[in-house]
Scaffold this motif. Structure first.
Motif, PDB file in Angstrom:
ATOM      1  N   ALA A  17       0.755  -1.139   0.215  1.00 16.10           N
ATOM      2  CA  ALA A  17       0.042   0.050   0.052  1.00 16.10           C
ATOM      3  C   ALA A  17       0.821   1.233   0.157  1.00 16.10           C
ATOM      4  O   ALA A  17       0.500   2.339  -0.532  1.00 16.10           O
ATOM      5  CB  ALA A  17      -0.980   0.051   1.165  1.00 16.10           C
ATOM      6  N   LEU A  18       1.811   1.247   0.645  1.00 18.47           N
ATOM      7  CA  LEU A  18       2.963   2.467   0.819  1.00 18.47           C
ATOM      8  C   LEU A  18       3.432   2.678  -0.687  1.00 18.47           C
ATOM      9  O   LEU A  18       3.780   3.941  -1.022  1.00 18.47           O
ATOM     10  CB  LEU A  18       3.979   2.135   1.745  1.00 18.47           C
ATOM     11  N   ILE A  19       3.461   1.768  -1.548  1.00 19.34           N
ATOM     12  CA  ILE A  19       4.124   2.163  -2.802  1.00 19.34           C
ATOM     13  C   ILE A  19       3.087   2.936  -3.634  1.00 19.34           C
ATOM     14  O   ILE A  19       3.750   4.020  -4.198  1.00 19.34           O
ATOM     15  CB  ILE A  19       4.230   0.735  -3.882  1.00 19.34           C
ATOM     16  N   GLY A  20       1.795   2.758  -3.840  1.00 20.17           N
ATOM     17  CA  GLY A  20       0.824   3.502  -4.263  1.00 20.17           C
ATOM     18  C   GLY A  20       0.610   4.867  -3.611  1.00 20.17           C
ATOM     19  O   GLY A  20       0.406   6.002  -4.287  1.00 20.17           O
ATOM     20  N   LEU A  21       0.838   5.119  -2.168  1.00 22.60           N
ATOM     21  CA  LEU A  21       0.823   6.252  -1.496  1.00 22.60           C
ATOM     22  C   LEU A  21       1.894   7.063  -1.855  1.00 22.60           C
ATOM     23  O   LEU A  21       1.564   8.344  -1.790  1.00 22.60           O
ATOM     24  CB  LEU A  21       0.661   5.723   0.052  1.00 22.60           C
ATOM     25  N   VAL A  22       2.958   6.518  -1.950  1.00 24.52           N
ATOM     26  CA  VAL A  22       4.087   7.431  -2.379  1.00 24.52           C
ATOM     27  C   VAL A  22       4.264   7.922  -3.827  1.00 24.52           C
ATOM     28  O   VAL A  22       4.367   9.163  -3.761  1.00 24.52           O
ATOM     29  CB  VAL A  22       5.573   6.431  -2.068  1.00 24.52           C
ATOM     30  N   LYS A  23       3.572   7.029  -4.602  1.00 25.73           N
ATOM     31  CA  LYS A  23       3.540   7.476  -5.880  1.00 25.73           C
ATOM     32  C   LYS A  23       2.540   8.763  -6.171  1.00 25.73           C
ATOM     33  O   LYS A  23       2.914   9.800  -6.726  1.00 25.73           O
ATOM     34  CB  LYS A  23       3.034   6.493  -6.874  1.00 25.73           C
ATOM     35  N   GLY A  24       1.389   8.747  -5.193  1.00 27.24           N
ATOM     36  CA  GLY A  24       0.240   9.681  -5.359  1.00 27.24           C
ATOM     37  C   GLY A  24       1.023  10.786  -4.495  1.00 27.24           C
ATOM     38  O   GLY A  24       0.800  12.142  -4.876  1.00 27.24           O
ATOM     39  N   MET A  25       1.659  10.772  -3.278  1.00 25.25           N
ATOM     40  CA  MET A  25       2.162  11.974  -2.572  1.00 25.25           C
ATOM     41  C   MET A  25       3.246  12.527  -3.396  1.00 25.25           C
ATOM     42  O   MET A  25       3.547  13.835  -3.258  1.00 25.25           O
ATOM     43  CB  MET A  25       2.436  11.458  -1.232  1.00 25.25           C
ATOM     44  N   ALA A  26       3.862  11.882  -4.022  1.00 27.07           N
ATOM     45  CA  ALA A  26       5.183  12.380  -4.959  1.00 27.07           C
ATOM     46  C   ALA A  26       4.381  13.482  -5.945  1.00 27.07           C
ATOM     47  O   ALA A  26       4.887  14.718  -6.025  1.00 27.07           O
ATOM     48  CB  ALA A  26       6.004  11.423  -5.545  1.00 27.07           C
ATOM     49  N   ARG A  27       3.384  13.202  -6.243  1.00 26.80           N
ATOM     50  CA  ARG A  27       2.524  13.984  -7.394  1.00 26.80           C
ATOM     51  C   ARG A  27       1.948  15.305  -6.679  1.00 26.80           C
ATOM     52  O   ARG A  27       2.196  16.494  -7.094  1.00 26.80           O
ATOM     53  CB  ARG A  27       1.499  13.306  -8.246  1.00 26.80           C
ATOM     54  N   ASP A  28       1.463  15.131  -5.655  1.00 31.86           N
ATOM     55  CA  ASP A  28       1.026  16.330  -4.697  1.00 31.86           C
ATOM     56  C   ASP A  28       2.106  17.064  -4.250  1.00 31.86           C
ATOM     57  O   ASP A  28       2.002  18.098  -4.299  1.00 31.86           O
ATOM     58  CB  ASP A  28       0.195  15.589  -3.563  1.00 31.86           C
ATOM     59  N   LEU A  29       3.166  16.645  -4.077  1.00 35.23           N
ATOM     60  CA  LEU A  29       4.185  17.327  -3.186  1.00 35.23           C
ATOM     61  C   LEU A  29       5.407  17.631  -4.247  1.00 35.23           C
ATOM     62  O   LEU A  29       5.965  18.640  -3.774  1.00 35.23           O
ATOM     63  CB  LEU A  29       4.772  16.903  -2.014  1.00 35.23           C
ATOM     64  N   GLY A  30       5.564  17.118  -5.377  1.00 33.70           N
ATOM     65  CA  GLY A  30       6.547  17.483  -6.164  1.00 33.70           C
ATOM     66  C   GLY A  30       6.426  19.088  -6.631  1.00 33.70           C
ATOM     67  O   GLY A  30       7.603  19.436  -6.633  1.00 33.70           O
TER      68      GLY A  30
END
Length: 247
Positions: free
Chosen positions: A162-175
């Protein structure tokens, strides 16, 4: 050792033992002020903070129950307020509860998700409110998010995947704000959770290209790289450090 993290403030969720403690020492050596989040290990956390203060840098211990969203948020907010900033969040708190699917309790299922997934979201949300450009969010995932070769680990593997998907999404949010988000995904590490010199630990080596457990300091070194300025273009990653476990 150089101090690329000089002036930075880091909060380590689950920082009193194992990978979290090794990370606290490493980030402090590289110049960061470190807040060691703990829940049940007050004595260990305080001893670690005192050790760091006496040897390599600045540290405090702060109580933060990873399973309690309000308490965790308040702890992160208090660190940012105390030091005037928050630059690095390391989500190292985790639980491993193994059991057969037929007998696995919903209580254990819910607790695994609360600590391994929900706390990562809660802590990241709280930390992101304080971070400026150059901020770093780093989660301790697991190679089991990609490979689970033994029975009884379904819930743990799910929590780490689950952390893999969370990280990919948060990377887009915070990039766009210049904040990077990554997982460090260890294989077997010689800690209290998974000691190398045990029947279970030794059996894992047959699954690996490098037939040993990692040292916690090896994982901390990868965390330190991601926390530093040289990793400013690394985000959304699930970075294996598993001795070839998932190869």
């Amino acid at each position: 050792m150089s101090t690329p993290l000089n002036g930075k403030v880091a909060f380590i969720n689950g920082g009193s033992r194992g990978i979290g403690a090794a990370t606290a020492r490493r980030l402090a050596r590289e110049g960061a002020t470190v807040a060691i989040g703990y829940f049940a290990s007050a004595t260990a956390a305080q001893a670690l903070a005192e050790e760091i203060q006496a040897t390599v840098g600045k540290a405090i211990a702060i109580k933060a129950d990873a399973a309690d969203a309000k308490a965790l948020t308040q702890a992160i907010d208090s660190v940012a307020e105390r030091f005037g900033r928050l630059d690095i969040l390391v989500n190292s708190a985790g639980v491993l509860i193994v059991g057969a699917l037929e007998d696995y309790s919903l209580e254990n299922f819910d607790h695994t998700l609360a600590v391994n997934v929900r706390s990562v979201f809660v802590a990241s949300q709280a930390a992101a409110r304080h971070m400026k450009e150059g901020g770093r969010i780093i989660n301790i995932g697991s190679t089991n998010g990609q490979r689970m070769p033994f029975a009884g680990g379904a819930t743990y593997a799910m929590s780490k995947s689950a952390l893999i998907g969370l990280v990919k999404g948060m990377a887009r949010d915070l990039g766009p704000r210049g904040i990077t988000v990554n997982n460090v995904a260890p294989g077997p590490v010689d800690t209290d959770m998974n000691p190398e010199h045990s029947d279970f630990g030794a059996g894992l080596h047959d699954l690996m290209a490098i037939r040993r457990h990692a040292k916690a300091d090896e994982i901390a070194a990868m965390v330190a790289y991601l926390a530093g300025p040289e990793a400013s273009f690394v985000t959304g990653g699930d970075l294996l450090i598993d001795g070839g476990f998932a190869a």
